[in-house]
Scaffold this motif. Structure first.
Motif, PDB file in Angstrom:
ATOM      1  N   GLU A 160      40.889  42.180  49.176  1.00 17.26           N
ATOM      2  CA  GLU A 160      41.133  41.185  47.918  1.00 17.26           C
ATOM      3  C   GLU A 160      40.032  40.245  47.670  1.00 17.26           C
ATOM      4  O   GLU A 160      39.633  40.373  46.387  1.00 17.26           O
ATOM      5  CB  GLU A 160      42.554  40.520  48.035  1.00 17.26           C
ATOM      6  N   ARG A 163      37.303  42.317  45.888  1.00 17.67           N
ATOM      7  CA  ARG A 163      37.643  42.653  44.723  1.00 17.67           C
ATOM      8  C   ARG A 163      37.497  41.452  43.838  1.00 17.67           C
ATOM      9  O   ARG A 163      36.944  41.586  42.609  1.00 17.67           O
ATOM     10  CB  ARG A 163      39.177  43.355  44.691  1.00 17.67           C
ATOM     11  N   GLU A 164      37.937  40.204  44.176  1.00 16.67           N
ATOM     12  CA  GLU A 164      37.776  39.049  43.335  1.00 16.67           C
ATOM     13  C   GLU A 164      36.356  38.680  43.340  1.00 16.67           C
ATOM     14  O   GLU A 164      35.802  38.383  42.133  1.00 16.67           O
ATOM     15  CB  GLU A 164      38.606  38.019  44.043  1.00 16.67           C
ATOM     16  N   GLU A 167      34.750  41.036  40.409  1.00 15.26           N
ATOM     17  CA  GLU A 167      35.334  40.706  39.290  1.00 15.26           C
ATOM     18  C   GLU A 167      34.602  39.516  38.503  1.00 15.26           C
ATOM     19  O   GLU A 167      34.150  39.426  37.510  1.00 15.26           O
ATOM     20  CB  GLU A 167      36.732  40.492  39.075  1.00 15.26           C
ATOM     21  N   ALA A 168      34.474  38.623  39.577  1.00 17.20           N
ATOM     22  CA  ALA A 168      33.437  37.410  39.155  1.00 17.20           C
ATOM     23  C   ALA A 168      32.169  37.564  38.799  1.00 17.20           C
ATOM     24  O   ALA A 168      31.544  37.349  37.945  1.00 17.20           O
ATOM     25  CB  ALA A 168      33.821  36.320  40.313  1.00 17.20           C
ATOM     26  N   GLU A 331      33.093  31.019  40.078  1.00 19.20           N
ATOM     27  CA  GLU A 331      33.845  32.062  40.996  1.00 19.20           C
ATOM     28  C   GLU A 331      32.851  32.920  42.099  1.00 19.20           C
ATOM     29  O   GLU A 331      33.446  32.879  43.191  1.00 19.20           O
ATOM     30  CB  GLU A 331      34.741  33.082  40.201  1.00 19.20           C
TER      31      GLU A 331
END
Length: 418
Positions: A160, A163-164, A167-168, A331
């Motif tokens: 996870e 993935r974060e 995306e950031a 992020e």
């Protein structure tokens, strides 16, 4: 300062361009201080690179050695430092003094000076156990190790957190493809990591409400379709020449096709420039006169208001994109910092940025990262260092950051006041 004779030497700032002889003046100043009785280990001479620091030290030894061996060189140097009575024997004595003090000299870089302070006062700065101050090569190696750890795949597939981060990353780059991800991240961290460490709060990155508490007019998006229709209605009755009408038609079409981040078409850029030149009237919806190709045309209030909506679509869209990218950058940095702190700092390895932040005074005067809280620890460090230093020579002072200056300021204030 070292005795009454030191009052003969005043504080001095040298303003000069590259190649004007600042290093010559600085090395002469060092020799001048020695000639007035200053101990070499009580003089701090700092610059920004190891190469410059090495050249500074070599130049001092070279000047003293030449003056010790050659009568003409001794006479010239004595005249330059304001001690005309000095001769070869005195310069030979100074050369021996500097040579004897070599292990104790404080000639180096700002980063190196800060690192030595941290190594000398670990308990006062809240450090416990063994720790290492990494040089640039080791720090780069650790960064690569952290990035490999972040992107390493496991038996469970993509995590996870990965993935974060992805995306950031997409948000931070806003669709720009980067073929060399490693090189891009390295340059990205060089540019942004220290800024994140100074402000590690996601709410401070790309938050329009925080930047513009009273709102930002550029972000107020109206109905672009209706605005284009109103602008065309004005065109139909304005009696504008074909060339100028074509500019307006091309502008309206370019606005409809435009996407945030896209290169502005010349048709779009041309009208934007004209509208922004008269923006006060356009924004207010007044009667506005614009000049296209040396031909003046008068916009009605309705046409000016419609133009304002289309201009805001582009300007506000670009601004919103930048805000989103800023949030993405934060992020990315946050994700990297979480792994970096766990893998590097907790293992007792500090970078030069970590060292400097340890020494930066907090609001209460204590070191920022001290574990002891609001105690006079920082003052204890300052007083103990001040007792060992009488003179400061700072090369390329204009390149000193506010953060670096905050570490040095108290110590230099003491020297200036003495």
């Amino acid at each position: 300062m070292e005795g009454v004779a030191m009052t003969e030497i005043s504080h001095e700032m040298i303003l000069a361009s590259a190649g004007a002889g600042k290093t010559h003046a600085l090395t002469n100043r060092f020799v001048q201080l020695l000639a007035h009785g200053a101990k070499p280990e009580r003089i701090v001479a700092l610059t920004f690179t190891r190469k410059a620091a090495g050249e500074f030290f070599d130049k001092i030894l070279e000047k003293l050695a030449c003056a010790a061996m050659d009568g003409a060189a001794a006479e010239k140097l004595a005249r330059e430092i304001g001690k005309p009575a000095m001769g070869q024997p005195e310069f030979l004595a100074l050369l021996r003094t500097v040579a004897d003090a070599m292990p104790r000299l404080r000639l180096g870089t700002l980063d190196g000076f800060f690192a030595r302070i941290v190594q000398a006062f670990p308990l006062e700065l809240g450090l416990a156990g063994d720790f290492e101050v990494m040089d640039e090569h080791v720090a780069r190696t650790e960064r690569k190790r952290v990035l490999r750890r972040m992107f390493a795949g496991g038996s469970g597939g993509v995590t996870e957190a990965q993935r974060e981060f992805a995306e950031a990353f997409k948000l931070a780059t806003f669709g720009h493809e980067e073929k060399k991800l490693g090189a891009w991240l390295d340059a990205f961290l060089d540019e942004h990591h220290e800024i994140w460490l100074a402000a590690p709060d996601l709410t401070r990155w790309g938050d329009a409400r925080r930047i513009w508490p009273d709102g930002c007019a550029w972000l107020a998006q109206g109905d672009a379709v209706a605005a284009a229709r109103d602008l065309r209605a004005w065109l139909d009755g304005a009696g504008i020449a074909d060339k100028q009408r074509a500019r307006w038609e091309n502008f309206i079409a370019a606005v409809a096709a435009w996407q945030p981040g896209a290169t502005l078409a010349r048709e779009l850029e041309y009208v934007l420039e004209k509208a922004l030149e008269a923006w006060t009237g356009v924004e207010a919806g007044h009667v506005v006169t614009l000049e296209f190709d040396r031909k003046k045309q008068e916009l009605t209030p309705a046409a000016a208001a419609a133009l304002a909506v289309l201009v805001r679509r582009v300007m506000g869209g670009e601004l919103a994109r930048r805000l989103a990218m800023t949030r993405g950058i934060a992020e990315v940095l946050r994700g990297y910092e979480i792994v970096y702190h766990d893998a590097v700092r907790r293992a007792g390895k500090l970078g030069f940025d970590d060292v400097r932040r340890l020494l930066e005074p907090g609001d209460d005067g204590a070191p920022t990262l001290t574990q002891a809280g609001p105690t006079p620890g920082r003052l204890n460090i300052d007083y103990r260092l001040d007792a060992e230093i009488d003179h400061w020579l700072l090369d390329e002072f204009q390149d000193t950051s506010f953060a670096q200056w905050s570490v040095l300021r108290g110590l230099i204030d003491e020297a200036v006041q003495d």
